[in-house]
Design an enzyme around this catalytic site. Sequence first.
Site, PDB file in Angstrom:
ATOM      1  N   LYS A 121      57.910  12.552   1.269  1.00 21.43           N
ATOM      2  CA  LYS A 121      59.232  12.544   1.894  1.00 21.43           C
ATOM      3  C   LYS A 121      60.219  13.030   0.833  1.00 21.43           C
ATOM      4  O   LYS A 121      60.189  12.538  -0.305  1.00 21.43           O
ATOM      5  CB  LYS A 121      59.555  11.110   2.318  1.00 21.43           C
ATOM      6  CG  LYS A 121      61.003  10.839   2.641  1.00 21.43           C
ATOM      7  CD  LYS A 121      61.153   9.478   3.286  1.00 21.43           C
ATOM      8  CE  LYS A 121      62.615   9.053   3.313  1.00 21.43           C
ATOM      9  NZ  LYS A 121      62.908   8.095   4.378  1.00 21.43           N
ATOM     10  N   ARG A 162      64.408  -2.735   7.655  1.00 27.78           N
ATOM     11  CA  ARG A 162      65.732  -3.101   7.139  1.00 27.78           C
ATOM     12  C   ARG A 162      66.344  -4.219   7.959  1.00 27.78           C
ATOM     13  O   ARG A 162      67.483  -4.607   7.716  1.00 27.78           O
ATOM     14  CB  ARG A 162      66.672  -1.893   7.178  1.00 27.78           C
ATOM     15  CG  ARG A 162      66.218  -0.777   6.300  1.00 27.78           C
ATOM     16  CD  ARG A 162      67.214   0.346   6.275  1.00 27.78           C
ATOM     17  NE  ARG A 162      66.537   1.590   6.016  1.00 27.78           N
ATOM     18  CZ  ARG A 162      67.110   2.775   6.065  1.00 27.78           C
ATOM     19  NH1 ARG A 162      68.385   2.884   6.376  1.00 27.78           N
ATOM     20  NH2 ARG A 162      66.420   3.856   5.831  1.00 27.78           N
ATOM     21  N   GLU A 206      59.339   6.195  13.250  1.00 19.90           N
ATOM     22  CA  GLU A 206      59.427   5.375  12.029  1.00 19.90           C
ATOM     23  C   GLU A 206      60.428   4.251  12.251  1.00 19.90           C
ATOM     24  O   GLU A 206      61.615   4.496  12.493  1.00 19.90           O
ATOM     25  CB  GLU A 206      59.871   6.265  10.862  1.00 19.90           C
ATOM     26  CG  GLU A 206      60.059   5.498   9.564  1.00 19.90           C
ATOM     27  CD  GLU A 206      60.658   6.373   8.460  1.00 19.90           C
ATOM     28  OE1 GLU A 206      60.412   7.605   8.434  1.00 19.90           O
ATOM     29  OE2 GLU A 206      61.402   5.818   7.632  1.00 19.90           O
TER      30      GLU A 206
END
Length: 212
Positions: free
Chosen positions: A133, A49, A45
Amino acid sequence: MSKKTDTLLSVLKLQPVVPVLIIEDVATAVPLARALVAGGLKAIEITLRTTAALEAIRAVANEVEGAVAGAGTILNAAQYQAAVEAGSQFIVSPGTTQELIDAANDSDIPLLPGAATASEVMGLREEGYDVMKFFPAEQAGGAAYLKSLSSPLAGTLFCPTGGISLSNARDYLSLPNVVCVGGSWVAPKDLVAKGDWAGITKLAAEAFALKG
Ligand code: 3PG
């Protein structure tokens, strides 16, 4: 279970730990992903950001054999679409909005949506989600909290992420409602900065050994 959920589960079941990466320098993306794959961690993943994130996803998707590139920290529909266009095979969000659910419904690429409370889980179940998640895992109540959701919310599976490391990963992985955990500990900043790819492969292999 929908075909997209099956696809997502088959990715999450590749390994007990999904590495969560913040890539500042796109040049590190391919060697870092190769090091993780060499240690057994194929699903990776890459969080949106940093300005390098989309290019990093593209590079890993195109150049790293065996890797399954995914995008994390997806907060809106535009990011969802950009991440898919870059080659993401799964999308992860820290929480859930209607805009994200709509984007996921319009896409062939599955969403792993974030939830932290019983109400959030119930809302996602109403939208057809069986896999979520659990974020931020440690801060929200940890493995004991997640365990307490397993009976009333049976049938929902989680990938807890946030504050997880080699020392507490097993607490989660032993729960009946956990499919894998996520964590950044397998790619520490200092090892990435030094280009210590062998060190990262070692951390990945340790994480992979949590399987079973
Ligand atoms: C994050 O927020 O960066 C991810 O959930 C990973 O959390 P961690 O850095 O605590 O593993």
